[in-house]
Motif scaffolding. Structure first.
Motif, PDB file in Angstrom:
ATOM      1  N   VAL A  35      -5.245 -13.969  26.486  1.00  0.00           N
ATOM      2  CA  VAL A  35      -6.649 -13.729  26.856  1.00  0.00           C
ATOM      3  C   VAL A  35      -7.098 -14.820  27.810  1.00  0.00           C
ATOM      4  CG1 VAL A  35      -9.025 -13.591  26.014  1.00  0.00           C
ATOM      5  CG2 VAL A  35      -7.162 -12.586  24.676  1.00  0.00           C
ATOM      6  N   TYR A  36      -7.739 -14.413  28.896  1.00  0.00           N
ATOM      7  CA  TYR A  36      -8.335 -15.377  29.815  1.00  0.00           C
ATOM      8  C   TYR A  36      -9.740 -15.741  29.329  1.00  0.00           C
ATOM      9  CZ  TYR A  36      -4.802 -15.200  33.518  1.00  0.00           C
ATOM     10  OH  TYR A  36      -3.646 -15.335  34.253  1.00  0.00           O
ATOM     11  N   LEU A  37     -10.019 -17.036  29.283  1.00  0.00           N
ATOM     12  CA  LEU A  37     -11.347 -17.531  28.935  1.00  0.00           C
ATOM     13  C   LEU A  37     -11.993 -18.061  30.202  1.00  0.00           C
ATOM     14  CD1 LEU A  37     -10.421 -19.484  25.667  1.00  0.00           C
ATOM     15  CD2 LEU A  37     -11.115 -17.090  25.895  1.00  0.00           C
ATOM     16  N   ALA A  38     -13.184 -17.543  30.526  1.00  0.00           N
ATOM     17  CA  ALA A  38     -13.821 -17.885  31.804  1.00  0.00           C
ATOM     18  C   ALA A  38     -15.284 -18.242  31.613  1.00  0.00           C
ATOM     19  CB  ALA A  38     -13.704 -16.713  32.778  1.00  0.00           C
ATOM     20  N   GLU A  39     -15.779 -19.044  32.531  1.00  0.00           N
ATOM     21  CA  GLU A  39     -17.223 -19.292  32.661  1.00  0.00           C
ATOM     22  C   GLU A  39     -17.636 -18.853  34.052  1.00  0.00           C
ATOM     23  OE1 GLU A  39     -18.346 -23.263  31.712  1.00  0.00           O
ATOM     24  OE2 GLU A  39     -18.002 -23.000  29.557  1.00  0.00           O
ATOM     25  N   LEU A  99     -25.593 -18.894  33.328  1.00  0.00           N
ATOM     26  CA  LEU A  99     -24.171 -19.184  33.156  1.00  0.00           C
ATOM     27  C   LEU A  99     -23.655 -18.334  32.002  1.00  0.00           C
ATOM     28  CD1 LEU A  99     -21.679 -20.968  33.842  1.00  0.00           C
ATOM     29  CD2 LEU A  99     -22.509 -22.564  32.091  1.00  0.00           C
ATOM     30  N   TYR A 100     -22.501 -17.648  32.193  1.00  0.00           N
ATOM     31  CA  TYR A 100     -21.948 -16.754  31.194  1.00  0.00           C
ATOM     32  C   TYR A 100     -20.531 -17.188  30.814  1.00  0.00           C
ATOM     33  CZ  TYR A 100     -25.737 -13.591  32.588  1.00  0.00           C
ATOM     34  OH  TYR A 100     -26.967 -13.051  32.862  1.00  0.00           O
ATOM     35  N   SER A 101     -20.147 -16.896  29.561  1.00  0.00           N
ATOM     36  CA  SER A 101     -18.759 -17.050  29.138  1.00  0.00           C
ATOM     37  C   SER A 101     -18.166 -15.662  28.960  1.00  0.00           C
ATOM     38  CB  SER A 101     -18.672 -17.838  27.830  1.00  0.00           C
ATOM     39  OG  SER A 101     -19.246 -17.102  26.764  1.00  0.00           O
ATOM     40  N   ALA A 102     -16.862 -15.524  29.253  1.00  0.00           N
ATOM     41  CA  ALA A 102     -16.223 -14.218  29.168  1.00  0.00           C
ATOM     42  C   ALA A 102     -14.808 -14.367  28.617  1.00  0.00           C
ATOM     43  CB  ALA A 102     -16.191 -13.543  30.537  1.00  0.00           C
ATOM     44  N   GLU A 103     -14.366 -13.316  27.897  1.00  0.00           N
ATOM     45  CA  GLU A 103     -12.988 -13.202  27.441  1.00  0.00           C
ATOM     46  C   GLU A 103     -12.410 -11.945  28.070  1.00  0.00           C
ATOM     47  OE1 GLU A 103     -12.653 -13.376  23.221  1.00  0.00           O
ATOM     48  OE2 GLU A 103     -13.912 -15.169  23.030  1.00  0.00           O
ATOM     49  N   ALA A 140      -5.602 -10.339  29.415  1.00  0.00           N
ATOM     50  CA  ALA A 140      -4.791 -10.867  30.512  1.00  0.00           C
ATOM     51  C   ALA A 140      -3.928  -9.799  31.172  1.00  0.00           C
ATOM     52  CB  ALA A 140      -3.904 -12.004  29.997  1.00  0.00           C
ATOM     53  N   VAL A 141      -3.630  -8.719  30.474  1.00  0.00           N
ATOM     54  CA  VAL A 141      -2.761  -7.678  31.023  1.00  0.00           C
ATOM     55  C   VAL A 141      -3.566  -6.633  31.772  1.00  0.00           C
ATOM     56  CG1 VAL A 141      -1.114  -5.843  30.448  1.00  0.00           C
ATOM     57  CG2 VAL A 141      -1.006  -8.053  29.261  1.00  0.00           C
ATOM     58  N   SER A 142      -4.605  -6.104  31.129  1.00  0.00           N
ATOM     59  CA  SER A 142      -5.388  -5.020  31.736  1.00  0.00           C
ATOM     60  C   SER A 142      -6.530  -5.512  32.625  1.00  0.00           C
ATOM     61  CB  SER A 142      -5.955  -4.122  30.642  1.00  0.00           C
ATOM     62  OG  SER A 142      -6.919  -4.839  29.866  1.00  0.00           O
ATOM     63  N   GLY A 143      -6.996  -6.750  32.394  1.00  0.00           N
ATOM     64  CA  GLY A 143      -8.143  -7.263  33.142  1.00  0.00           C
ATOM     65  C   GLY A 143      -9.470  -6.796  32.574  1.00  0.00           C
ATOM     66  N   LYS A 144      -9.414  -6.133  31.420  1.00  0.00           N
ATOM     67  CA  LYS A 144     -10.637  -5.633  30.801  1.00  0.00           C
ATOM     68  C   LYS A 144     -11.429  -6.784  30.186  1.00  0.00           C
ATOM     69  CE  LYS A 144     -12.292  -2.491  27.183  1.00  0.00           C
ATOM     70  NZ  LYS A 144     -11.906  -1.540  26.111  1.00  0.00           N
ATOM     71  N   VAL A 145     -12.757  -6.790  30.420  1.00  0.00           N
ATOM     72  CA  VAL A 145     -13.631  -7.804  29.839  1.00  0.00           C
ATOM     73  C   VAL A 145     -13.894  -7.436  28.387  1.00  0.00           C
ATOM     74  CG1 VAL A 145     -15.877  -8.939  29.945  1.00  0.00           C
ATOM     75  CG2 VAL A 145     -14.690  -8.336  32.064  1.00  0.00           C
ATOM     76  N   LEU A 146     -13.455  -8.312  27.485  1.00  0.00           N
ATOM     77  CA  LEU A 146     -13.591  -8.049  26.058  1.00  0.00           C
ATOM     78  C   LEU A 146     -14.916  -8.551  25.502  1.00  0.00           C
ATOM     79  CD1 LEU A 146      -9.994  -9.208  25.058  1.00  0.00           C
ATOM     80  CD2 LEU A 146     -10.756  -6.878  25.578  1.00  0.00           C
ATOM     81  N   VAL A 147     -15.335  -9.719  25.964  1.00  0.00           N
ATOM     82  CA  VAL A 147     -16.563 -10.334  25.464  1.00  0.00           C
ATOM     83  C   VAL A 147     -17.285 -10.985  26.637  1.00  0.00           C
ATOM     84  CG1 VAL A 147     -17.561 -12.073  23.931  1.00  0.00           C
ATOM     85  CG2 VAL A 147     -15.509 -10.815  23.216  1.00  0.00           C
ATOM     86  N   LEU A 148     -18.631 -10.860  26.649  1.00  0.00           N
ATOM     87  CA  LEU A 148     -19.442 -11.527  27.668  1.00  0.00           C
ATOM     88  C   LEU A 148     -20.710 -12.060  27.006  1.00  0.00           C
ATOM     89  CD1 LEU A 148     -19.801 -12.158  30.749  1.00  0.00           C
ATOM     90  CD2 LEU A 148     -21.147 -10.056  30.885  1.00  0.00           C
TER      91      LEU A 148
END
Length: 235
Positions: A62-66, A73-77, A80-88
């Motif tokens: 899982v990619y963890l991003a800000e 400012l947002y955090s996102a999960e 990593a394979v599909s690129g689908k945003v799981l959490v925002l």
């Protein structure tokens, strides 16, 4: 065709087909589980959210991003394979920058570009939709009321205050004479203020003291009786 009749040929063919199909399936499966690169994830996030990726790291698939947008400012999960945003989630809201209000010194400089007389009063007024400076400036022995944009220094309005009126017994000149009888000096300005009992004059006199600071006084003189109501001293 004779070979196909042999009992071991058909099982061999089926085995090869199964092995090939299985190999293709496993190959595709392995390919699909390859994580997208951080560059691809960053481009994807910045495209869909119209913001800037501040931080990005990969943890357990899982990619963890800000992501910084103009509003917050947002955090996102992100998978990593599909690129689908799981959490925002929103982390913090960006406070809108407040416009800078000019200082009194800056406003005085803007006023003196147009008026050469002395600035008698200058105060910041925040009660309007847009903050303004209220000012009074001496011009030709009269007072001019100004409103100055507190953000740009532009003079929004100007109004000359009354200096005399016909409906009184004491004229402007007589009021000046009364004031000079109390304090010798130069007349800075004269203003007439209307009231229910006839009004009064404001006469400012500046006395030039060679051996001390200049002395200023504003005489309040009744426009009917000529009485000096009171005096404001400024030394």
């Amino acid at each position: 065709m004779k070979n196909l009749r042999k009992p071991w040929v058909l099982p061999l063919i089926f085995t090869i087909i199964i092995l090939v199909a299985g190999g293709l399936f496993i190959g595709n499966l392995m390919k699909n589980k390859t994580p997208l690169s951080s560059e691809e994830i960053q481009m994807h996030l910045e495209s869909i959210y119209d913001g800037k990726v501040e931080t990005l790291r990969l943890e357990n698939g899982v990619y963890l991003a800000e992501i910084m947008r103009t509003d917050a400012l947002y955090s996102a999960e992100i998978d990593a394979v599909s690129g689908k945003v799981l959490v925002l989630n929103q982390l913090s809201k960006v406070e809108e920058a407040q416009p800078r209000i000019l200082s009194e010194k800056e406003v005085r400089e803007e006023i003196t570009k147009k008026y050469t007389g002395e600035i008698e009063r200058l105060s910041l007024n925040k009660n309007k939709e847009q903050p303004v400076y209220d000012a009074e400036v001496v011009k030709e022995k009269a007072l001019v009321e100004l409103q100055v944009d507190a953000l740009t220094g532009e003079i929004i309005s100007e109004k000359m205050k009354e200096t005399t009126t016909k409906d009184v017994l004491i004229t402007r000149e007589q009021a000046i004479k009364i004031a000079l009888g109390q304090l010798k000096g130069e007349v800075e300005y004269v203003v007439f203020e209307k009231t229910d009992d006839g009004g009064y004059y404001l006469v400012e006199i500046e006395q030039d003291n060679e051996d001390a600071d200049d002395l200023e006084a504003v005489f309040h003189i009744h426009a009917i009786t000529g009485e000096i109501l009171f005096v404001e001293w400024d030394d």
